[in-house]
Design a protein around this motif. Structure first.
Motif, PDB file in Angstrom:
ATOM      1  N   LYS A   1       0.838  -1.202   0.000  1.00  0.00           N
ATOM      2  CA  LYS A   1       0.000   0.000   0.000  1.00  0.00           C
ATOM      3  C   LYS A   1       0.872   1.250   0.000  1.00  0.00           C
ATOM      4  O   LYS A   1       0.697   2.153  -0.834  1.00  0.00           O
TER       5      LYS A   1
ATOM      6  N   ASN B   1       2.887   1.642  -3.253  1.00  0.00           N
ATOM      7  CA  ASN B   1       2.069   2.142  -4.365  1.00  0.00           C
ATOM      8  C   ASN B   1       1.878   3.649  -4.269  1.00  0.00           C
ATOM      9  O   ASN B   1       1.869   4.354  -5.283  1.00  0.00           O
TER      10      ASN B   1
ATOM     11  N   LEU C   1      -2.981   0.827  -5.430  1.00  0.00           N
ATOM     12  CA  LEU C   1      -3.184   1.176  -4.033  1.00  0.00           C
ATOM     13  C   LEU C   1      -4.489   0.583  -3.497  1.00  0.00           C
ATOM     14  O   LEU C   1      -5.550   0.786  -4.084  1.00  0.00           O
ATOM     15  N   VAL C   2      -4.393  -0.132  -2.393  1.00  0.00           N
ATOM     16  CA  VAL C   2      -5.592  -0.620  -1.703  1.00  0.00           C
ATOM     17  C   VAL C   2      -5.483  -0.193  -0.245  1.00  0.00           C
ATOM     18  O   VAL C   2      -4.803  -0.830   0.556  1.00  0.00           O
ATOM     19  N   ASP C   3      -6.133   0.933   0.088  1.00  0.00           N
ATOM     20  CA  ASP C   3      -6.181   1.374   1.474  1.00  0.00           C
ATOM     21  C   ASP C   3      -7.516   0.967   2.074  1.00  0.00           C
ATOM     22  O   ASP C   3      -8.289   0.218   1.453  1.00  0.00           O
TER      23      ASP C   3
ATOM     24  N   ALA D   1      -6.890  -7.240   1.308  1.00  0.00           N
ATOM     25  CA  ALA D   1      -6.237  -6.214   0.501  1.00  0.00           C
ATOM     26  C   ALA D   1      -5.369  -6.807  -0.604  1.00  0.00           C
ATOM     27  O   ALA D   1      -5.384  -6.325  -1.749  1.00  0.00           O
TER      28      ALA D   1
ATOM     29  N   GLU E   1      -6.161  -6.229  -4.552  1.00  0.00           N
ATOM     30  CA  GLU E   1      -5.203  -5.624  -5.482  1.00  0.00           C
ATOM     31  C   GLU E   1      -4.980  -6.534  -6.689  1.00  0.00           C
ATOM     32  O   GLU E   1      -4.955  -6.065  -7.839  1.00  0.00           O
TER      33      GLU E   1
ATOM     34  N   GLY F   1      -6.340   3.486  -7.826  1.00  0.00           N
ATOM     35  CA  GLY F   1      -6.405   3.238  -6.386  1.00  0.00           C
ATOM     36  C   GLY F   1      -6.729   4.495  -5.605  1.00  0.00           C
ATOM     37  O   GLY F   1      -7.608   4.505  -4.748  1.00  0.00           O
TER      38      GLY F   1
ATOM     39  N   SER G   1     -10.067   5.558  -3.557  1.00  0.00           N
ATOM     40  CA  SER G   1      -9.924   6.003  -2.174  1.00  0.00           C
ATOM     41  C   SER G   1     -10.661   7.321  -1.945  1.00  0.00           C
ATOM     42  O   SER G   1     -11.385   7.486  -0.955  1.00  0.00           O
TER      43      SER G   1
END
Length: 214
Positions: free
Chosen positions: A122, A125, A139-141, A159, A163, A179, A183
């Protein structure tokens, strides 16, 4: 009826999100990549707002990686005492500074970034996106973690798996921006409770919206 549609052209449907949010300032108020690296490490399990606040004085004291590498643990605690889990994070920052030594040596590849203590995919990214480097993932928040399964583009709550699914369904030219766009959608519109369906530009393909919209 199962609303999840494998035939949805997700690249086409999600590009308007990139158009809407591209160029929007990152929630972390950083001024250079050194500051961003420090902030993404500190922001884990803490809020961006808190990190923005506590790092103002921190960066005056430690303006670059070289200065950080010379700091002792007691000094860092003095400036980061309001950061959650600061003990671990201070140790990570010290190891990063010892490894990287100078701002110019901050890595620009996924492999090198995730090799640093406290930097996961994360954070990597984010750093790749903000530094203008080639995207190697998405990005995976915590917001993307909520939004992607709601949309129906992913089917998992993990996560790493989310992704991977996003990378499989979207072309590489979208990886660097989608991503962060998802978000921002999660922060502003697709809230945990009472999501604003009428304001969402992807509601027409959203599983959650189709199931829950009154």
């Amino acid at each position: 009826m199962d609303l999840f549609n494998e035939e949805t052209d997700w690249a086409k449907e999600l590009r308007p999100l990139i158009t809407k949010y591209k160029g929007k300032d990152h929630p972390l108020n950083y001024k250079n990549i050194y500051q961003l690296m420090v902030m993404v490490v500190l922001a884990a399990q803490d809020s961006d707002a808190n990190i923005n606040k506590v790092t103002v004085e921190f960066f005056r004291k430690f303006p670059d990686m070289k200065a950080l590498s010379k700091a002792n643990t007691a000094e860092l605690h003095e400036y980061l005492d309001k950061v959650r889990f600061n003990g671990n994070k201070i140790a990570w920052l010290q190891e990063i500074a010892e490894t990287v030594k100078e701002d110019k040596n901050i890595p620009r590849t996924m492999k090198e970034l995730v090799a640093l203590k406290g930097v996961g995919r994360k954070s990597a990214n984010v750093i790749l996106r903000e530094s203008g480097a080639e995207a190697e993932g998405i990005l995976v928040d915590l917001h993307v973690l909520r939004v992607a399964p709601r949309l129906g583009i992913t089917t998992d709550g993990d996560a790493t798996k989310i992704e991977k699914q996003l990378m499989q369904k979207l072309p590489k030219d979208m990886w660097g921006e989608i991503g962060m766009a998802l978000s921002f959608l999660g922060r502003e519109t697709c809230r945990p409770t009472n999501p604003k369906h009428s304001e969402c530009i992807v509601s027409h393909v959203c599983e959650y919206c189709l199931k829950h919209k009154a």
